[in-house]
Design an enzyme around this catalytic site. Structure first.
Site, PDB file in Angstrom:
ATOM      1  N   SER A  55      56.421  21.302  -4.253  1.00 23.04           N
ATOM      2  CA  SER A  55      57.373  22.344  -4.673  1.00 23.04           C
ATOM      3  C   SER A  55      56.786  23.729  -4.388  1.00 23.04           C
ATOM      4  O   SER A  55      56.464  24.504  -5.306  1.00 23.04           O
ATOM      5  CB  SER A  55      57.703  22.182  -6.153  1.00 23.04           C
ATOM      6  OG  SER A  55      58.344  20.949  -6.386  1.00 23.04           O
ATOM      7  N   GLY A 111      55.108  31.208  -8.995  1.00 19.76           N
ATOM      8  CA  GLY A 111      54.173  31.254 -10.112  1.00 19.76           C
ATOM      9  C   GLY A 111      52.980  32.143  -9.829  1.00 19.76           C
ATOM     10  O   GLY A 111      52.527  32.904 -10.704  1.00 19.76           O
ATOM     11  N   SER A 160      57.980  26.537  -3.286  1.00 20.25           N
ATOM     12  CA  SER A 160      58.658  27.749  -3.747  1.00 20.25           C
ATOM     13  C   SER A 160      58.339  28.035  -5.208  1.00 20.25           C
ATOM     14  O   SER A 160      58.126  29.185  -5.601  1.00 20.25           O
ATOM     15  CB  SER A 160      60.170  27.612  -3.558  1.00 20.25           C
ATOM     16  OG  SER A 160      60.502  27.402  -2.205  1.00 20.25           O
ATOM     17  N   ASP A 161      58.310  26.986  -6.025  1.00 14.34           N
ATOM     18  CA  ASP A 161      57.983  27.157  -7.440  1.00 14.34           C
ATOM     19  C   ASP A 161      56.552  27.646  -7.622  1.00 14.34           C
ATOM     20  O   ASP A 161      56.297  28.583  -8.396  1.00 14.34           O
ATOM     21  CB  ASP A 161      58.154  25.828  -8.175  1.00 14.34           C
ATOM     22  CG  ASP A 161      59.600  25.419  -8.322  1.00 14.34           C
ATOM     23  OD1 ASP A 161      60.262  25.963  -9.211  1.00 14.34           O
ATOM     24  OD2 ASP A 161      60.057  24.559  -7.550  1.00 14.34           O
ATOM     25  N   ILE A 162      55.624  26.997  -6.939  1.00 13.98           N
ATOM     26  CA  ILE A 162      54.219  27.349  -7.124  1.00 13.98           C
ATOM     27  C   ILE A 162      53.934  28.742  -6.570  1.00 13.98           C
ATOM     28  O   ILE A 162      53.194  29.533  -7.174  1.00 13.98           O
ATOM     29  CB  ILE A 162      53.316  26.292  -6.455  1.00 13.98           C
ATOM     30  CG1 ILE A 162      53.592  24.899  -7.032  1.00 13.98           C
ATOM     31  CG2 ILE A 162      51.855  26.662  -6.619  1.00 13.98           C
ATOM     32  CD1 ILE A 162      53.472  24.793  -8.536  1.00 13.98           C
TER      33      ILE A 162
END
Length: 406
Positions: free
Chosen positions: A175, A182, A177-179
């Protein structure tokens, strides 16, 4: 003393991006209070593989939750109830940072948006992580990682060329894009915290969109388009601007070679037994090698097939040629460099006995990362936090529990 000792974070986020940012802050020493729904908790508690205890029995804990929630204290609060909203507002008064990743505008319904919490705690650094941001024509839309990989252009440059076997756009295998969002969140939060403490005395709102973060992180590849007006090619493991910079088949697997300059190419050719290739007018510089890739790469591929990965790797390493095997995770966590850097650790856990963790890669010289808590079980610290932070007594806790607020 940790780098963020004395900093308290209220983590209202779910799934990956917000929890990843909050975990990083916890690793750096912040006291992170994770607020979850009673009974169910964070959605990511129901994703991934179930963790087994010492007897081999499955627990309720999942690999996905363990990956992004180390170091936190979990409390359960029903945000839909006015009494739950009041509890969260009281906690926000005692915090330095709030992280949330609800859809744009959702928390305003509960009086938990930035404007509402700023009114009671002007020093609050409030980070909102959403799919498309707080404004714009898509701001109302939900979204998940594959959407941002596709819309950002990342998938357009990931995968093999259309004409190759298995060609076409591909999703990155985690993932990303999420990381990535973050990481941007951590940088922004720390910058805002410093501005508060050193300049203004007040916090601020951070509006971070996963789509924006993914577009920004494509960096030099996006810049290739901006300076040329041409779509960068999708070439699988091959670089469009550097050669040789790709994977090659060996007798027992694949190796990645990343030759970054002409000196390394000369050393590479010497290991291959063809030092004359480095002087060949077609290959003497990187731009020429990239131009004549279709000639050079088959020559290299034929030779590299004749020996095993570890044999080539040892010789390239000795010659200073950047290369590496394509490892599975069994090889990753057995690699002597990864072992030396202590990138795998075990933590005591309330339900599983112990759980594995991928360590934080940052090595501080004065304030080393301290792994104080394993990822919490649901509501593990509710009473502890409410007693410690809000000074609630037993009768108040019993009343909140009786009304299913906690």
């Amino acid at each position: 003393m940790s780098a963020l000792s004395g900093v308290r974070v209220l983590d209202l986020s779910r799934v990956f991006s917000g929890p990843w940012a909050a975990q990083m802050l916890a690793d750096f020493g912040a006291d992170v209070i994770k607020v979850e729904r009673p009974g169910r908790g964070d959605d990511v508690r129901h994703q991934g593989l179930r963790v087994k205890d010492a007897q081999g029995r499955e627990t309720k804990e999942t690999s996905s939750f363990l990956a992004v929630n180390r170091g936190k204290r979990s409390i359960t609060v029903d945000m839909s109830q006015p009494a739950g909203q009041a509890l969260i507002r009281r906690l926000a008064q005692e915090c330095d940072i709030v992280i949330e990743n609800f859809k744009a505008g959702d928390l305003a319904r509960y009086g938990l948006d930035y404007a509402s919490l700023k009114a009671i705690n002007p020093r609050l650094v409030y980070c909102s992580i959403t799919g498309f941001g707080q404004s714009g024509p898509y701001s109302h839309l939900p979204g998940y990682d594959p959407i941002f990989q596709s819309m950002s252009g990342l998938m357009s440059v990931t995968g093999h060329a259309d004409e190759d076997p298995g060609g076409g756009p591909l999703r990155v295998g985690y993932s990303v894009s999420d990381i990535t969002a973050g990481f941007y969140a951590v940088a922004a939060i720390l910058a805002a915290l410093r501005h508060r403490d050193m300049v203004s005395g007040e916090g601020q709102h951070i509006d971070l969109a996963l789509l924006d973060a993914q577009v920004a992180s494509i960096s030099h590849v996006a810049m290739m388009y901006l300076v040329s007006g041409k779509q960068p090619p999708r070439l699988g493991n091959v670089s469009p601007i550097t050669c040789p910079w790709q994977s090659f088949e060996c007798a027992d697997g694949e190796i990645v070679v990343a030759v970054g300059n002409d000196t390394q190419f000369a050393a590479f050719c010497k290991v291959l037994g063809h030092p004359e290739w480095a002087a060949d007018e077609r290959f003497s510089t990187n731009p020429l090698r990239a131009k004549h890739r279709l000639v050079l790469v088959p020559m290299l591929a034929d030779l590299l097939k004749t020996r095993k990965v570890r044999e080539w790797y040892a010789d390239f390493d000795a010659a200073g040629v950047p290369s590496g095997p394509i490892n599975g995770f069994a090889e990753v966590f057995a690699d002597p460099q990864i072992v030396h850097r202590e990138m795998l650790l075990q933590q005591p856990h309330a339900a599983a006995g112990t759980v594995p963790q991928v360590a934080n890669p940052v090595k501080f010289s004065a304030t080393p990362v301290a792994y104080r808590r394993a990822p919490p079980v649901l509501g593990e610290h509710t009473d502890e936090v409410l007693r410690e932070v809000l000074s609630l007594g037993e009768s108040e806790l019993d009343g909140l529990r009786a009304n299913k607020v906690i």
